[in-house]
Design a protein around this motif. Structure first.
Motif, PDB file in Angstrom:
ATOM      1  N   GLY A   1     -83.188 -12.923   4.611  1.00 56.67           N
ATOM      2  CA  GLY A   1     -83.649 -11.643   4.083  1.00 56.67           C
ATOM      3  C   GLY A   1     -84.159 -10.715   5.162  1.00 56.67           C
ATOM      4  N   ALA A   2     -84.937 -11.256   6.101  1.00 55.24           N
ATOM      5  CA  ALA A   2     -85.503 -10.429   7.163  1.00 55.24           C
ATOM      6  C   ALA A   2     -84.418  -9.900   8.093  1.00 55.24           C
ATOM      7  CB  ALA A   2     -86.533 -11.240   7.953  1.00 55.24           C
TER       8      ALA A   2
ATOM      9  N   ARG B   1     -81.279  -9.374   7.408  1.00 51.65           N
ATOM     10  CA  ARG B   1     -80.522  -8.331   6.703  1.00 51.65           C
ATOM     11  C   ARG B   1     -81.278  -7.011   6.718  1.00 51.65           C
ATOM     12  NH1 ARG B   1     -78.563 -11.925   1.488  1.00 51.65           N
ATOM     13  NH2 ARG B   1     -76.704 -12.851   2.457  1.00 51.65           N
ATOM     14  N   GLU B   2     -82.584  -7.084   6.564  1.00 54.61           N
ATOM     15  CA  GLU B   2     -83.394  -5.868   6.570  1.00 54.61           C
ATOM     16  C   GLU B   2     -83.259  -5.112   7.885  1.00 54.61           C
ATOM     17  OE1 GLU B   2     -88.085  -4.520   6.048  1.00 54.61           O
ATOM     18  OE2 GLU B   2     -87.412  -6.473   5.336  1.00 54.61           O
ATOM     19  N   PHE B   3     -83.034  -5.849   8.965  1.00 55.22           N
ATOM     20  CA  PHE B   3     -82.939  -5.194  10.270  1.00 55.22           C
ATOM     21  C   PHE B   3     -81.507  -5.099  10.785  1.00 55.22           C
ATOM     22  CE2 PHE B   3     -87.321  -6.543   9.963  1.00 55.22           C
ATOM     23  CZ  PHE B   3     -87.942  -5.330  10.205  1.00 55.22           C
TER      24      PHE B   3
ATOM     25  N   ARG C   1     -74.913  -5.037   8.180  1.00 56.76           N
ATOM     26  CA  ARG C   1     -74.851  -3.609   7.867  1.00 56.76           C
ATOM     27  C   ARG C   1     -74.278  -2.833   9.049  1.00 56.76           C
ATOM     28  NH1 ARG C   1     -80.903  -2.547   5.354  1.00 56.76           N
ATOM     29  NH2 ARG C   1     -80.831  -4.125   3.710  1.00 56.76           N
TER      30      ARG C   1
ATOM     31  N   GLU D   1     -95.482  -2.588   7.412  1.00 59.80           N
ATOM     32  CA  GLU D   1     -94.479  -1.681   7.972  1.00 59.80           C
ATOM     33  C   GLU D   1     -93.774  -2.367   9.141  1.00 59.80           C
ATOM     34  OE1 GLU D   1     -96.213   2.064   8.961  1.00 59.80           O
ATOM     35  OE2 GLU D   1     -97.231   2.283   7.011  1.00 59.80           O
TER      36      GLU D   1
ATOM     37  N   ASP E   1     -89.506  -5.253  13.130  1.00 58.64           N
ATOM     38  CA  ASP E   1     -88.538  -6.255  13.566  1.00 58.64           C
ATOM     39  C   ASP E   1     -88.864  -7.579  12.896  1.00 58.64           C
ATOM     40  OD1 ASP E   1     -90.774  -7.288  15.005  1.00 58.64           O
ATOM     41  OD2 ASP E   1     -90.304  -5.959  16.671  1.00 58.64           O
TER      42      ASP E   1
ATOM     43  N   CYS F   1     -92.084  -8.938  10.419  1.00 51.17           N
ATOM     44  CA  CYS F   1     -91.835  -9.474   9.070  1.00 51.17           C
ATOM     45  C   CYS F   1     -92.521 -10.824   8.884  1.00 51.17           C
ATOM     46  CB  CYS F   1     -90.334  -9.618   8.840  1.00 51.17           C
ATOM     47  SG  CYS F   1     -89.523  -8.170   8.170  1.00 51.17           S
TER      48      CYS F   1
END
Length: 491
Positions: free
Chosen positions: A131-132, A134-136, A140, A261, A264, A268
């Motif tokens: 999950g982390a 993918r967030e960064f 994508r 916030e 990286d 997280c």
């Protein structure tokens, strides 16, 4: 003067009489048969240093695709060939999702981090990390942009050589490592940064030692090797230095972060530590963060960089293949814009060459060991919970039933009437639940770095083509390519 390896063997032989009294054993009930082990040494003398993958494949010719070898005093079930690997790692993915203990890692990680953990800790950390990451950007377009930015820096460094002979290792290490650094640490490093270069040297040194006979011997006889002299001790000095670097990065993040916030992966993880600070059974602890960060950094650097370096050497040896790739790039992409991931589907020959490079070198030939999480059966044999398993990934890539003339570099292995065609037997990242977290990132980097280099430069050997040797320096944890130089001339 007795060499280090000779000293080890001498000590082992001196212990042989004691072992004879203790190890009059056969294969434990239910496990597949295999070559008869010697007391204490097991099948060590049949597993030739520097070519363990080949030695295991030769044993498979006699004992079948699933057989038992003894790694010193410990039995290991070897999976050889695509069918056996598929039956275990894909069709019984949960059952073969445990991590087999490797003493060289256990001493450093103590079962922490993603690579060496098991059970609830592994599930929790893996799900969080997916999950982390993918967030960064992983998976994508943003990660594609980061890779291309780094590729531009790499091309600038290559251009600055003005065609002079170059060992590409350090520059490739820098470029690949900076991509994962941007995700994990939130920044990239200059190619002349002394601290960064030291960090990469530590990773490379450990990869070499773990792929050498010294690393193999430590995993077989850790208690004995702890007090014998040799370069294996440098592994743990390097690990300690790496741990110090990562801990400093974490401390800097603590001093500058805004809770909630994240910038990286480290931020997280720190946020999750805050959320679970009152949970007595939490897996989100600082030592876990250090080990997980090390796993991501090492996994995101060394194997991809090694693949790129080995790939350049292969293309030097096969200039006709490099020429066809460049002709396809010119036709599809041209020379005025940078290749993108969207171009992959329109570059069948290029795609086939990149897959063939990975198949041919099998950068992690033995895979990382697995452990059976519950009693199971495999191809007629009973494997009890905890069985140590070696998934011989290189054997899938050398499987004659899956690839034409597998000992030869041939992009046609992934072409069907001119169309690119992948194969289930292509296993560079290990299939199943333990697939490398960064597999998608590695695929993107391999494609984008190779295509941007070949779009802009001709690869020229230093010396004759006949003098280019593709034989690995050593084969253990990884296939380490020989040192080489090349000249990069702008097209």
């Amino acid at each position: 003067m007795i060499t280090g390896i000779a000293t080890i063997l001498l000590v082992l032989l001196l212990l042989l009489l004691l072992a004879l009294a203790r190890h009059g054993r056969g294969v434990p009930g239910g496990l597949p048969p295999g070559p008869k082990p010697l007391p204490l040494l097991g099948n060590l003398l049949q597993l030739e240093s520097g070519r363990m993958d080949r030695a295991l494949m030769e044993l498979s010719a006699r004992w079948g695709p699933v057989f038992t070898v003894w790694l010193g005093p410990r039995p290991a079930v070897v999976l050889c060939g695509y069918a056996a690997l598929r039956d275990a790692l894909v069709l019984q993915a949960d059952t073969f999702s445990g991590r087999g203990a490797m003493p060289v890692f256990e001493r450093f990680t103590r079962g922490n981090g993603i690579v060496c953990s098991n059970g609830p800790r592994w599930h929790k950390l893996r799900n969080f990390a997916i999950g982390a990451l993918r967030e960064f950007g992983l998976g994508r377009r943003s990660i594609e942009e980061r890779i291309l930015e780094e590729a531009t820096c790499l091309l600038g460094e290559f251009r600055a050589t003005k065609g002079a002979p170059l060992d590409p290792r350090r520059l490739l290490d820098n470029a690949v490592s900076n991509v994962i650094c941007s995700v994990v640490f939130g920044n990239r490093y200059g190619y002349e940064d002394a601290e960064f270069m030291r960090l990469l040297d530590l990773f490379l040194d450990n990869f070499h030692i773990m792929s050498s006979r010294w690393g193999e011997m430590y995993n077989l006889f850790p208690s004995l090797m702890d007090w014998l002299p040799g370069p294996h001790h440098q592994l743990f000095r390097n690990f300690t230095e790496l741990q110090g670097f990562i801990s400093e990065q974490i401390q800097r993040h603590r001093e500058t972060r805004q809770s909630g916030e994240p910038r990286d992966f480290i931020d997280c993880f720190l946020d999750q530590m805050d959320k679970e600070q009152d949970h007595p059974d939490t897996h989100f602890l600082e030592e876990t963060l250090v080990m997980t960060t090390h796993n991501l950094f090492f996994g995101g650097t060394e194997t991809t960089s090694t693949t790129l370096r080995y790939g350049l050497l292969i293309l030097l040896k096969h200039p006709e293949v490099a020429g066809k790739v460049q002709a396809e790039l010119d036709e599809v992409v041209g020379r005025t814009r940078t290749p993108s991931l969207a171009d992959r589907q329109h570059l069948p020959y290029t795609n086939a060459v990149l897959h063939e490079i990975q198949r041919f070198i099998s950068v992690l030939p033995l895979g990382l060991p697995r452990a059976v999480t519950r009693d199971t059966h495999l191809q007629g044999y009973s494997l009890p919970k905890g069985t140590f398993v070696i998934p011989l990934l290189a054997s899938a890539h050398r499987d004659i039933s899956q690839f034409k003339d597998p000992e030869r570099f041939n992009p046609n292995n992934f072409l069907d009437e001119g169309r690119f065609q992948s194969k289930d037997a292509f296993m560079p990242f290990a299939p199943g639940k333990r697939m490398c977290l960064g597999a998608g990132l590695a695929r993107s980097e391999i494609f984008l770095f190779f295509t941007t280099i070949l779009q802009r430069f001709r690869l020229c050997p230093v010396g004759s083509l006949a003098g280019i040797d593709l034989t690995p320096q050593c084969t253990g944890l990884g296939n380490v390519p020989p040192n080489f130089q090349l000249r990069l001339l702008e097209r």
